[in-house]
Enzyme design. Structure first.
Site, PDB file in Angstrom:
ATOM      1  N   CYS A  22       0.720  -9.033   0.398  1.00  0.00           N
ATOM      2  CA  CYS A  22      -0.708  -8.835   0.140  1.00  0.00           C
ATOM      3  C   CYS A  22      -1.004  -9.018  -1.345  1.00  0.00           C
ATOM      4  CB  CYS A  22      -1.126  -7.437   0.601  1.00  0.00           C
ATOM      5  SG  CYS A  22      -2.852  -7.041   0.236  1.00  0.00           S
TER       6      CYS A  22
ATOM      7  N   CYS B 186      -3.427  -6.487  -2.844  1.00  0.00           N
ATOM      8  CA  CYS B 186      -2.824  -5.177  -3.090  1.00  0.00           C
ATOM      9  C   CYS B 186      -1.960  -5.178  -4.348  1.00  0.00           C
ATOM     10  CB  CYS B 186      -1.952  -4.760  -1.903  1.00  0.00           C
ATOM     11  SG  CYS B 186      -2.762  -4.862  -0.303  1.00  0.00           S
ATOM     12  N   ASP B 187      -1.130  -6.214  -4.510  1.00  0.00           N
ATOM     13  CA  ASP B 187      -0.049  -6.147  -5.496  1.00  0.00           C
ATOM     14  C   ASP B 187      -0.118  -7.165  -6.625  1.00  0.00           C
ATOM     15  OD1 ASP B 187       1.079  -4.082  -3.990  1.00  0.00           O
ATOM     16  OD2 ASP B 187       2.185  -5.478  -2.719  1.00  0.00           O
TER      17      ASP B 187
END
Length: 302
Positions: A133, A136-137
């Site tokens: 993701c 997300c990261d």
């Protein structure tokens, strides 16, 4: 005889826990069957910086522990058991390992799992540079060389998003052309920070406590190249956890539950989170879907 509840929730990620909080607060006798690994994908995530309410971030497992405790405090009964069978032909019933449970309404929140490459190092370095993701990261890898595996729209979206942070974005694709839409291809080709490795596959990810390098193999020649890397994002799709519901609920061609709002094709059966959401796949959106499903269930039961 099956134990009876107002609501049975199948799955214990952000969607399931949130649904439990809302259903119990609404006064419904609620059971949550968490599965073997409660918490979903977040139990394999390290720092979560984009979930509201935690200005310094929170570890994924800690976020799930907090959600579980809040759900239980509201009165939801939580059983760590995986549903083995469902029967929606009459009374709505689900079967755990040993016993059946009956509900006036069911909320399915079994989520989806990212497709993986099958490398041993993919598991050992998960959450330490290996991710599924970019939203997300991605911000954790500013100024580093980032590798994206895949050739579809999702992979191109991930690669383009990561250009905001990475020094160079390397796309590894098994073919000599992309599967992505023409519009996504044009955007990716026009971005100077994206470099393509055609007819290639990722065969190894190396590093002690974090990703340090990758090994790419050219499928045509067999030649292997090792390159320095800060992160690897695998973007080859997701598998919704819906095998239990095949031939029971209406599913699309990729296995996602077909929805009308939060309702499924069976009366009294609702769904929330990544089990139907192929677009956003974030903890906060899954929680939002859990809230919506619970509110709809409350209206249905009343």
């Amino acid at each position: 005889m099956a134990e009876r509840y107002d609501v049975i929730i199948v799955g214990a990620g952000p969607a399931g826990y949130t649904a439990g909080i809302y259903c119990s607060r609404a006064g419904h006798n609620t059971l949550l069957l968490s599965g073997i690994l409660p918490g979903g994908q977040l139990v394999n995530t390290t720092d979560v910086e984009n979930y509201p309410g935690f200005q310094d971030g929170i570890m994924g497992p800690d976020l799930m522990i907090n959600m579980r405790a809040q759900t239980a405090k509201m009165g939801t009964r939580i059983i760590d058991d995986a549903v083995q069978q469902v029967d929606f032909g009459g009374p709505l019933r689900v079967k755990g390992t040993d016993e059946w449970f009956e509900g006036r309404a069911i909320i399915i929140a079994t989520g989806a799992d990212p497709r993986k490459l099958g490398l041993k190092s993919e598991s050992t370095l998960g959450g330490h540079g290996v991710s599924y993701c970019a939203t997300c990261d991605g911000p954790f890898f500013r100024g580093q060389d980032i590798f994206v595996v895949g050739g579809g729209d999702t992979a191109m979206e991930e690669a383009l998003f990561l250009t905001k942070f990475g020094r160079q974005i390397h796309v590894i694709h098994r073919r000599d052309k992309l599967r992505a839409s023409q519009a996504m291809q044009s955007r990716a080709f026009a971005n100077e920070k994206i470099q393509f490795h055609w007819n290639s596959k990722l065969v190894d990810i190396s590093g002690e406590n974090k990703v340090e390098s990758v090994t790419i193999q050219n499928i045509t020649s067999g030649q292997e190249t090792r390159l320095s890397a800060g992160a690897v994002f695998v973007a080859i799709g997701h598998n919704p956890n819906t095998s239990l519901f095949k031939d029971v609920l209406e599913l699309d061609d990729e296995g996602y539950i077909v929805m009308n709002g939060t309702r499924t094709s069976v009366e009294g059966v609702f769904a929330a989170g990544d089990v139907h959401d192929r677009q956003y796949r974030q903890a906060v959106t899954a929680a939002g879907f859990g809230c919506q499903a619970a509110i709809d269930v409350d209206k249905y039961l009343n």
